[in-house]
Design an enzyme around this catalytic site. Structure first.
Site: not given
Ligand code: UT7
Length: 333
Positions: A112, A255, A285
């Site tokens: 990225c 980005h 993205n």
């Molecule tokens: O391009 C390269 C750079 N990339 C980035 O900058 C990405 C950086 N990371 C992020 O943008 C975020 O970490 C994400 C959008 C990927 C995830 O958001 P988050 O707020 O960090 O969520 P999380 O991974 O902490 O997950 C929270 C909850 C989890 O459930 P539990 O364990 O709390 O029950 C996940 O299983 O959300 C769940 N979850 C989803 N639920 C519904 C994860 N993905 C999904 C989904 N739909 N698609």
């Protein structure tokens, strides 16, 4: 030393849109979750007859047209991509498709951060006088590399391409006011698209590895923390390097990974929300394509005007990150 001038932009995306609602038929997710956590509403996905080379070529062609350049006048085509159609490189295929017969063409892989790194690389060839005109393209087709059953990653990515035509000019008019780039491979395991090699017996006692790739794997929280920490830091260093204050910036062009990251960085520099460019809602993205895709959109709709000062930052796998302070000098609508 000479300077560089950004002369024209272009972009291309596949026609097929996949909305959050449609995706929720495939994995357990919802429009509400995806929008509130990322800002993404839909993404584009390449159809069977489309490919990375085609997207990159269309974006490149448009940038040439907007710059008023003949393809034969280009000296170098730099294609930033992590998803080439051919591991040996897709840039030469783009060169052939464009008819840029005098250009040397090669791929640059930095995930990225790829477009930003490629723009800075292009500037070096131009500043030292080795070349006059470079076409910088950022393109990715990550729909081919996500695990469509993994809701933590498949909702984030989309396909697209963007391009900028860059030429040498006098050093007083240098559009690349400053830049910084960084890598930290020790944190690379947080975002990978790694090879899986299958051992095959070649000869008795000698085995070879049959290559192939897995799917994108990301520790979202760690990558989020990395971006939230490093992006403001490198942008601040760049402002300090160049004696620029945040109030002088016309645009923040980051980005496009997550709206929460865009908002946090915008707040950190006291930028009004409308000055923090975002098209995440429409494309998600698109990796190396996000910055030139967004640039082209904002130039085309008249938001970015000639002379505007833009602070840009790319970040992602590697881990890699960088920032550039650029002045748009191309045609505006
Ligand atoms: O391009 C390269 C750079 N990339 C980035 O900058 C990405 C950086 N990371 C992020 O943008 C975020 O970490 C994400 C959008 C990927 C995830 O958001 P988050 O707020 O960090 O969520 P999380 O991974 O902490 O997950 C929270 C909850 C989890 O459930 P539990 O364990 O709390 O029950 C996940 O299983 O959300 C769940 N979850 C989803 N639920 C519904 C994860 N993905 C999904 C989904 N739909 N698609």
């Amino acid at each position: 030393m000479r300077g560089i001038r950004l002369c024209g932009s272009g972009a291309a995306v596949p026609a097929t849109r996949v909305s959050n609602v449609a995706l929720s038929q495939r994995v357990e997710t919802s429009d509400e979750w995806i929008r509130s956590r990322t800002g993404i509403g839909e993404r584009r996905v390449a159809a069977a007859e489309e490919n990375l080379t085609g997207l990159a070529t269309s974006a490149g062609q448009q940038a040439l047209q907007n710059a008023g350049w003949a393809a034969s006048s280009v000296d170098l085509i730099l294609l930033a991509t992590s998803s080439p159609d051919d591991l040996f490189g897709s840039a030469p295929k783009v060169q052939a498709a464009l008819g840029a017969k005098h250009a040397v063409a090669f791929d640059l892989t930095a995930a990225c951060s790829g477009f930003l790194f490629a723009l800075v690389t292009a500037a070096q060839y131009l500043r030292c006088g080795a070349m006059q005109r470079v076409l910088v393209i950022g393109a990715d087709q990550l729909s081919s590399w996500v695990d469509w059953s993994d809701r933590r990653t498949c909702v984030l990515f989309g396909d697209g391409a963007g391009a900028v035509a860059v030429e040498a000019t006098s050093s007083q008019n240098d559009a690349l006011v400053g830049f910084r780039m960084a890598s930290d491979g020790s944190r690379g395991e947080n975002l990978t698209l790694s090879q899986h090699a299958e051992r095959q017996e070649l000869l008795p006692g000698i085995s070879a590895q049959q290559g192939g790739f897995t799917t994108i794997a990301m520790n979202g929280q760690e990558v989020y923390k990395f971006a939230a920490r490093e992006v403001p830091a490198i942008l601040q260093q760049l402002l300090d390097d160049t004696g620029t204050s945040a109030s002088q910036l016309d645009w923040l062009l980051l980005h496009q990974a997550n709206q929460r990251i865009l908002d946090a960085v915008g707040d950190r520099f006291g930028m009004a929300a409308e000055k923090v460019l975002s098209n995440l809602a429409h494309y998600g993205n698109t990796s190396a394509a996000t910055i030139p895709l967004m640039l082209h959109e904002a130039v085309s709709d008249g938001r970015i005007k000639s002379g505007d000062l833009i602070a840009s930052s790319g970040f992602g796998a590697g881990l890699s990150w960088g920032a550039a302070l650029i002045r748009w000098d191309g045609p505006t609508s």
